[in-house]
Scaffold this motif. Structure first.
Motif, mmCIF file in Angstrom:
data_model
loop_
_atom_site.group_PDB
_atom_site.id
_atom_site.type_symbol
_atom_site.label_atom_id
_atom_site.label_comp_id
_atom_site.label_asym_id
_atom_site.label_seq_id
_atom_site.Cartn_x
_atom_site.Cartn_y
_atom_site.Cartn_z
ATOM 1 N N LEU A 1 0.835 -1.202 0.000
ATOM 2 C CA LEU A 1 0.000 0.000 0.000
ATOM 3 C C LEU A 1 0.871 1.255 0.000
ATOM 4 N N ALA A 2 1.963 1.213 0.765
ATOM 5 C CA ALA A 2 2.884 2.352 0.795
ATOM 6 C C ALA A 2 3.568 2.523 -0.556
ATOM 7 N N GLU A 3 3.945 1.413 -1.183
ATOM 8 C CA GLU A 3 4.604 1.490 -2.491
ATOM 9 C C GLU A 3 3.694 2.109 -3.538
ATOM 10 N N LEU A 4 2.398 1.832 -3.443
ATOM 11 C CA LEU A 4 1.428 2.410 -4.372
ATOM 12 C C LEU A 4 0.950 3.782 -3.906
ATOM 13 N N GLU A 5 1.561 4.294 -2.839
ATOM 14 C CA GLU A 5 1.273 5.617 -2.275
ATOM 15 C C GLU A 5 -0.175 5.771 -1.819
ATOM 16 N N ILE A 6 -0.706 4.727 -1.196
ATOM 17 C CA ILE A 6 -2.067 4.768 -0.657
ATOM 18 C C ILE A 6 -2.094 4.153 0.742
ATOM 19 N N LYS A 7 -0.998 4.292 1.473
ATOM 20 C CA LYS A 7 -0.923 3.712 2.812
ATOM 21 C C LYS A 7 -2.001 4.258 3.726
ATOM 22 N N GLU A 8 -2.396 5.517 3.506
ATOM 23 C CA GLU A 8 -3.409 6.135 4.362
ATOM 24 C C GLU A 8 -4.784 5.499 4.199
ATOM 25 N N LEU A 9 -4.952 4.669 3.178
ATOM 26 C CA LEU A 9 -6.250 4.017 2.936
ATOM 27 C C LEU A 9 -6.365 2.678 3.646
ATOM 28 N N ALA A 10 -5.349 2.264 4.364
ATOM 29 C CA ALA A 10 -5.278 0.906 4.912
ATOM 30 C C ALA A 10 -6.555 0.488 5.636
ATOM 31 N N GLU A 11 -7.113 1.373 6.469
ATOM 32 C CA GLU A 11 -8.289 1.011 7.267
ATOM 33 C C GLU A 11 -9.587 1.557 6.671
ATOM 34 N N ARG A 12 -9.517 2.090 5.457
ATOM 35 C CA ARG A 12 -10.722 2.618 4.810
ATOM 36 C C ARG A 12 -11.435 1.501 4.058
ATOM 37 N N ALA A 13 -12.760 1.478 4.128
ATOM 38 C CA ALA A 13 -13.531 0.466 3.413
ATOM 39 C C ALA A 13 -13.343 0.630 1.905
ATOM 40 N N TYR A 14 -13.128 -0.481 1.232
ATOM 41 C CA TYR A 14 -12.925 -0.461 -0.215
ATOM 42 C C TYR A 14 -14.092 0.230 -0.919
ATOM 43 N N GLY A 15 -15.297 0.017 -0.415
ATOM 44 C CA GLY A 15 -16.492 0.554 -1.055
ATOM 45 C C GLY A 15 -16.571 2.061 -1.076
ATOM 46 N N VAL A 16 -15.883 2.738 -0.167
ATOM 47 C CA VAL A 16 -15.950 4.205 -0.146
ATOM 48 C C VAL A 16 -14.705 4.827 -0.783
ATOM 49 N N CYS A 17 -13.804 4.005 -1.303
ATOM 50 C CA CYS A 17 -12.626 4.526 -2.004
ATOM 51 C C CYS A 17 -13.021 4.969 -3.411
ATOM 52 N N SER A 18 -12.297 5.925 -3.941
ATOM 53 C CA SER A 18 -12.556 6.388 -5.300
ATOM 54 C C SER A 18 -12.121 5.327 -6.301
ATOM 55 N N GLY A 19 -12.521 5.516 -7.561
ATOM 56 C CA GLY A 19 -12.149 4.555 -8.594
ATOM 57 C C GLY A 19 -10.649 4.415 -8.740
#
Length: 279
Positions: free
Chosen positions: A141-159
Motif C-alpha cells: 500500500l505504501a509502495e502504491l502511495e495509498i498507505k493512508e487508505l489501509a483502514e478505509r472500506a474499499y467501497g468508499v474509495c474512489s475509482g
C-alpha cells in the motif's frame, strides 16, 4: 519446443515469459472465431500494450496468458509451463491480474483486500495471514502511495484508489507477470494520472517485472510501455517496439478511420484525423 511430464517447457527461450504459438480460439456454441492464428512472445522485463477495437480479442489473449482458459488450437506457454499440462490454479498463483471487473467485497478495508492477494481468494482467510504477510500488505500500500487508505472500506474509495488497491493485491504473490485488463475504466483524469504514475514507478523499481496492459486509449499508456501489439478482428495486425507500431498509418489500419498519433514527454496521444468543419 516441447513439454516434459510435469508441464515444464523444454527448449524454450530462457527469457520468454509467455509464448503463444499458432493460437486460435473459437466459440463452441456458434463456431465464431475469436482469435485466429496468434503467434506472440513476451519476454522478461518487457511492458506490452494490447490495442484494438472492441471485440478484437484483447481480453481473450489476456485470459489465455492468465491461465483462465485454454486455446482451441495452438499452444500457450506461461512462465515455462504449457497450458493443458499444468495445474491452472497453481500457475495462476504466480500471475498478477488486475481488472476493473474484479469482484471485491465493498466492506473490506483496503489492507484486507490486499491480504486476499496472498491466498488468491475473494474473502480473507485470516488464519493464513501471519505478521510478515500483514506487514507486506502494508508495504505494498505504501509502495502504491495509498498507505493512508489501509483502514478505509474499499467501497468508499474512489475509482483510482480502488485501482491502486487492486494492483497492490496483485503484487502480494510477488508475480513476475502482471496483467492489467482495462485498469483505467471509468477513472477521471486525476485518478488516471495517479495510476499511470504508479505503474511507471513499478516498471522502474521492479526491472524484472513484465506487464501486459489492455486499454482502448493511447493516453493511458505509461512511458514504461516499450512494445505494442495491435489486434484487428482476432488477428495480429502488427507488433513490436512502441515507436514503430504506434504510427498514424498502423493505427488507421487497426481502427478503420483516419487517426493522428503524437508523442510528448514519453506519453502518447491519438485523435481523429478527420477535419472537423467550423460552425
Amino acid at each position: 519446443m516441447t513439454a516434459n511430464a510435469t508441464g515444464n517447457v523444454t527448449g524454450s527461450e530462457p527469457d520468454a515469459v509467455a509464448v503463444l504459438d499458432a493460437v486460435s480460439v473459437r466459440r463452441y456454441t456458434t463456431g465464431q472465431v475469436i482469435l485466429d492464428d496468434i503467434t506472440w512472445t513476451v519476454r522478461a522485463g518487457q511492458h506490452w500494450a494490447l490495442l484494438g477495437a472492441n471485440g478484437a480479442g484483447k481480453t481473450t489473449i489476456l485470459r489465455l496468458i492468465g491461465a483462465l482458459m485454454h486455446p482451441t488450437t495452438g499452444t500457450v506457454d506461461v512462465l515455462g509451463h504449457r497450458l493443458g499440462r499444468v495445474d491452472m490454479r497453481e500457475l495462476r498463483a504466480h500471475i498478477g491480474l488486475v481488472s476493473s471487473a474484479q469482484k471485491v467485497p465493498l466492506d473490506l478495508t483496503a489492507h484486507a483486500v490486499v491480504l486476499t492477494g496472498h491466498t488468491g481468494t475473494v474473502q480473507p482467510l485470516w488464519r493464513m495471514y501471519d505478521d510478515a504477510v500483514r506487514e507486506r500488505a502494508g508495504e505494498l500500500l505504501a509502495e502504491l502511495e495509498i498507505k493512508e487508505l489501509a483502514e478505509r472500506a474499499y467501497g468508499v474509495c474512489s475509482g483510482g484508489q480502488r485501482a491502486r488497491i487492486l494492483v497492490a493485491r496483485a503484487l502480494m504473490a510477488d508475480p513476475s507477470l502482471l496483467l492489467l485488463d482495462e485498469p483505467f475504466n471509468a477513472l477521471d483524469l486525476p485518478s488516471r494520472e495517479d495510476l499511470i504514475d504508479a505503474l511507471h514507478r513499478l516498471a522502474v523499481t521492479r526491472p524484472s517485472l513484465t506487464t501486459i496492459t489492455v486499454t482502448h486509449h493511447l493516453e493511458e499508456l505509461s512511458p514504461a510501455i516499450d512494445n505494442v501489439l495491435l489486434l484487428k478482428e482476432g488477428r495480429v495486425l502488427t507488433s513490436g517496439p512502441a515507436e514503430q507500431v504506434l504510427t498514424a498509418e498502423q493505427m488507421t489500419r487497426c481502427f478503420g478511420r483516419p487517426i493522428e498519433v503524437s508523442r510528448h514527454g514519453g506519453r502518447w496521444l491519438a485523435r481523429s484525423g478527420r477535419v472537423t468543419p467550423h460552425t
